[in-house]
Design a protein around this motif. Structure first.
Motif, PDB file in Angstrom:
ATOM      1  N   THR A 104       5.108  83.353  74.077  1.00  0.00           N
ATOM      2  CA  THR A 104       5.824  82.079  73.967  1.00  0.00           C
ATOM      3  C   THR A 104       5.145  81.090  73.028  1.00  0.00           C
ATOM      4  N   SER A 160       1.355  91.457  64.153  1.00  0.00           N
ATOM      5  CA  SER A 160       2.770  91.400  64.482  1.00  0.00           C
ATOM      6  C   SER A 160       3.438  92.702  64.075  1.00  0.00           C
ATOM      7  N   TRP A 206      12.426  91.052  65.290  1.00  0.00           N
ATOM      8  CA  TRP A 206      12.080  89.712  65.774  1.00  0.00           C
ATOM      9  C   TRP A 206      10.975  89.069  64.930  1.00  0.00           C
ATOM     10  N   THR A 207      10.616  89.666  63.804  1.00  0.00           N
ATOM     11  CA  THR A 207       9.477  89.207  63.011  1.00  0.00           C
ATOM     12  C   THR A 207       9.606  87.755  62.573  1.00  0.00           C
ATOM     13  N   LYS A 208      10.758  87.368  62.072  1.00  0.00           N
ATOM     14  CA  LYS A 208      10.929  86.005  61.557  1.00  0.00           C
ATOM     15  C   LYS A 208      10.658  84.969  62.645  1.00  0.00           C
ATOM     16  N   LYS A 209      11.227  85.170  63.829  1.00  0.00           N
ATOM     17  CA  LYS A 209      11.042  84.226  64.926  1.00  0.00           C
ATOM     18  C   LYS A 209       9.609  84.251  65.443  1.00  0.00           C
ATOM     19  N   PHE A 210       9.027  85.438  65.512  1.00  0.00           N
ATOM     20  CA  PHE A 210       7.661  85.532  66.022  1.00  0.00           C
ATOM     21  C   PHE A 210       6.692  84.838  65.076  1.00  0.00           C
ATOM     22  N   ALA A 252       7.288  82.482  63.059  1.00  0.00           N
ATOM     23  CA  ALA A 252       7.523  81.032  63.096  1.00  0.00           C
ATOM     24  C   ALA A 252       6.719  80.355  64.197  1.00  0.00           C
ATOM     25  N   LEU A 253       6.390  81.087  65.275  1.00  0.00           N
ATOM     26  CA  LEU A 253       5.544  80.514  66.329  1.00  0.00           C
ATOM     27  C   LEU A 253       4.192  80.100  65.776  1.00  0.00           C
ATOM     28  N   ASN A 308       6.271  81.669  57.523  1.00  0.00           N
ATOM     29  CA  ASN A 308       7.610  82.036  57.073  1.00  0.00           C
ATOM     30  C   ASN A 308       7.575  83.470  56.561  1.00  0.00           C
ATOM     31  N   GLU A 332      18.147  88.851  59.882  1.00  0.00           N
ATOM     32  CA  GLU A 332      18.623  88.943  61.256  1.00  0.00           C
ATOM     33  C   GLU A 332      20.117  89.235  61.234  1.00  0.00           C
TER      34      GLU A 332
END
Length: 386
Positions: free
Chosen positions: A171, A197, A202-206, A208-209, A213, A218
């Protein structure tokens, strides 16, 4: 060195195992169960066929060679060999195939043209398409049973001391004095030196945490480049030990006498949120094409249809390298995940131990900051295009 690998698919599990085997303290994390992402819905054709530019061809060939070298030769093996037979009927596909054969031969790739009789000797239950113009055999290509490969890598990881934690999502992801701090959905906080990673689509969202970039596509609409159907049949009395690519249907063994079917033109309606059932019109189309291509398939039924979601960087090529915004985050994302897994396991491990891999230089995230990368993004594939 303590490292967290996030994503327990074929790539993440391989990297985790290799890191631990070199002495790293590793935790392998996944929001679901191992292999439940792209690994579970892959056609799993291992090859370096049609892979461009040359640097991309070379790492895919290294992956193919690694699978061939590492897979046990008994029933525990994950690799099905016997090669791949491709047939062209129309002029566009014939020209594409001729050009590919010439290029691959110049790179000493195992490919040769077949006569119709030679194709029938390799595929005794094949009904040659009417008007076939060119047939190629890629002798060293094969297919992987992803679950068997993953079982081997997870087993090696555990044997090497990797802590495997599944069913818990990451998270938060931020820098710490040590390197990185990972927050999990159950409230656990893990501090590590590096994070890898390997989370696929889900790479882009992960990323971004971590404030990074990473341009990985997606799903946006039915039929886009990241989705495609796979259909699995019931067990059938068909003599097939290799892959077939035809104008209307691609087929490979799926284990236990079952066949896995793929038809690129049918992908135009593929939608992960609306998957047709085994009695659907789509299933009947798959069956009619199968019966026209292979003998002894009159009793074929579709047992399952899935929509695979491909991992697709914006330019279609592999990403492997440190995120510029977060030097403690190493990102892997690739459409060729099954082919590349054993190669990337070794190459990424070496880089995390400070051994730069020149073969990965063309695959860094920084290329997306340049005006001239690999060219135009991929468009959805047509029959005859790989």
């Amino acid at each position: 060195m303590k490292i967290a690998v996030v994503g327990a698919g074929v790539i993440g599990a391989t990297v985790a195992a290799r890191l631990a085997q070199r002495g790293a303290q590793v935790v392998l994390l996944d929001q679901d169960q191992p292999g439940s992402g792209t690994t579970s819905t892959s056609y799993a054709w291992v090859n370096s066929n049609g892979k461009e530019p040359p640097a991309y061809y070379r790492i895919n060939r290294a992956g193919l060679e690694a699978h061939t070298r590492l897979s046990p030769k008994d029933d525990s093996g994950w690799l099905g060999l016997g090669g791949h037979v491709e047939m062209a009927v129309d002029e566009h596909h014939r020209a594409n195939l001729e050009a590919r054969i010439a290029r691959l031969r110049s790179w000493n790739y195992a490919v040769r043209e077949l006569t119709g009789d030679e194709a029938k000797s390799l595929l005794p239950d094949l009904a040659l398409p009417e008007g076939v113009q060119l047939i190629a055999h890629y002798a060293e290509e094969g297919y992987v049973y992803p679950a068997k490969y993953l079982a081997q890598m997870i087993g090696e990881a555990r044997d090497a001391g990797v802590t495997v934690r599944t069913g818990v999502a990451v998270t938060s992801l931020k820098a710490s004095e040590r390197g990185a701090e990972i927050g999990l959905a159950d409230g656990t906080v893990i501090t590590v030196d590096k994070v890898v990673s390997a989370v696929g689509r889900w790479t882009k969202k992960f990323a971004a945490l971590a404030g990074a970039n990473v341009p990985v596509r997606e799903f946006s609409e039915p039929g886009d480049i990241v989705v495609g159907y796979l259909a699995i049949t019931n067990p059938l009395p068909v003599r097939l030990s290799r892959l077939i690519t035809s104008p209307w249907l691609n087929v490979r063994p799926a284990g236990g006498g079952r066949l896995m079917l793929q038809a690129l033109d049918l992908d135009a309606t593929a939608d992960p949120g609306n998957v047709p059932g085994p009695c659907s019109e789509l299933a009947q189309t798959f069956l009619s094409r199968l019966r026209a291509l292979l003998a002894n398939t009159g009793g074929a039924k579709i047992e399952n249809i899935v929509v695979g979601q491909r991992v697709m960087p914006d330019d279609g090529r592999t990403i492997a390298g440190t995120a510029p915004e977060a030097p403690w985050l190493y990102v892997i994302a690739t459409h060729s995940g099954v082919t590349l897994a054993p190669y990337l396991g070794d190459a990424v491990t070496a880089e995390l131990f400070g051994e730069k891999q020149d073969a990965l230089e063309e695959f860094r995230i920084e290329r997306f900051l340049l005006a001239n990368t690999y060219g135009q993004p991929y468009t959805p594939r047509k029959p005859g295009e790989q």
